[in-house]
Enzyme design. Sequence first.
Site, short mmCIF file in Angstrom:
data_model
loop_
_atom_site.label_atom_id
_atom_site.label_comp_id
_atom_site.label_asym_id
_atom_site.label_seq_id
_atom_site.Cartn_x
_atom_site.Cartn_y
_atom_site.Cartn_z
N GLY A 96 9.78 4.00 -7.63
CA GLY A 96 10.12 3.39 -8.90
C GLY A 96 10.78 2.04 -8.72
O GLY A 96 10.67 1.42 -7.66
N TYR A 118 -0.37 1.89 -5.32
CA TYR A 118 -0.05 3.06 -4.49
C TYR A 118 1.44 3.36 -4.42
O TYR A 118 1.84 4.35 -3.79
CB TYR A 118 -0.61 2.86 -3.08
N ALA A 119 2.27 2.54 -5.04
CA ALA A 119 3.71 2.78 -5.01
C ALA A 119 4.04 4.05 -5.78
O ALA A 119 3.64 4.21 -6.93
CB ALA A 119 4.46 1.58 -5.60
N GLN A 120 4.77 4.96 -5.16
CA GLN A 120 5.08 6.24 -5.79
C GLN A 120 6.44 6.22 -6.48
O GLN A 120 6.58 6.74 -7.58
CB GLN A 120 5.07 7.36 -4.74
N ARG A 123 15.47 1.76 4.36
CA ARG A 123 14.20 1.99 5.07
C ARG A 123 14.23 1.49 6.51
O ARG A 123 13.68 2.13 7.40
CB ARG A 123 13.06 1.29 4.32
N THR A 129 0.85 -2.34 -5.27
CA THR A 129 1.50 -1.85 -6.48
C THR A 129 0.91 -0.52 -6.92
O THR A 129 1.64 0.42 -7.27
CB THR A 129 1.36 -2.88 -7.62
N LYS A 189 -10.34 -9.24 -4.42
CA LYS A 189 -11.48 -9.16 -3.48
C LYS A 189 -12.18 -7.80 -3.54
O LYS A 189 -13.29 -7.65 -3.04
CB LYS A 189 -11.04 -9.48 -2.06
N ASP A 244 -4.79 -12.20 4.16
CA ASP A 244 -5.64 -13.31 3.72
C ASP A 244 -4.82 -14.46 3.13
O ASP A 244 -5.07 -15.63 3.42
CB ASP A 244 -6.65 -12.84 2.67
#
Length: 314
Positions: free
Chosen positions: A43, A39-41, A269, A37, A29, A201
Amino acid sequence: CTYPGPPRTPFALHCAEAFPDRKIVVLSKTCSEESNTHYAQGGIAAVMDRLKDSYEKHIEDTLISGDGLCNEEVVKLVVHEAPARMQQLMDWGVPFDREAAGLELGREGGHSANRILHVKDYTGASVSDTLLLRARETNNISLREDEFVLELLTADKQCTGALIKSKTGVYAVNAHYTMLAGGGAGQVYDLTSNPLVATGDAMAMAIEAGAALQNMAFVQFHPTVLYNPEAEQPFLISEAVRGYGAVLRNHEGEEFMYKYDPRGSLATRDIVARAIFMEMKTSRKAHVWLDLRHLDAVDFAKKFPTISGRVKDL
């Protein structure tokens, strides 16, 4: 295939190989790169060093982290398949960090061994960019950007494609198979490290099409983002930083995580997020501290250039 939402290109690439005579349409979109994915820092966990690690240890860590809620057979399957999938990513071009002895493996919360493959602190972007490049080079994959899926098309309780809004109008795509990969609904929360496109969405479309959603209680919160009340989007600080040796402290300077879990700042987490919330509630402070003062600043900047650069910019 229609593939609404932020792209998960491994699925598209596997489809392209399995169905070379079919056309795979990947819809985003916004731009294709805009996804969780990207922005994943940190591993990806996999048993890559069989001398210091084992499938059994990885399975045990996962089951403990899952707090009795895991499907054990699925855990075993994923753990045993992970090394081959990591090798495939490397074959496709993902440049996981290496040292003299081989892969440089990090550690994150819930893991009892170093088994995290990473590319500095921008692993997600590296994986996403590599896979998108490969998808763009694959003849039967079509990447379409700035196209919003309005609804799924159905007939006889089967999904037959999607109705799509593009810059030029509305059109339909008929598909033999449709996969939803919408990136979750992080933006329903006031604070989230999820990108702005994660607005639920795909879940809404699935409900409207008659699908039953499961496990809706499992919302993952990344416990550490940089505290900046003026920032429009919180900046993620990977738990790999805690795996490197950083510790969480409250405003009294106490390394408080051991009150909540024997693994301290390397707890999972969910435990870390609840512990931080309790400390903030008790102290009536708006944040806690992530202490890096005892770590080598030069080495830290090499391993975490994105995070180091952002902190220096404050």
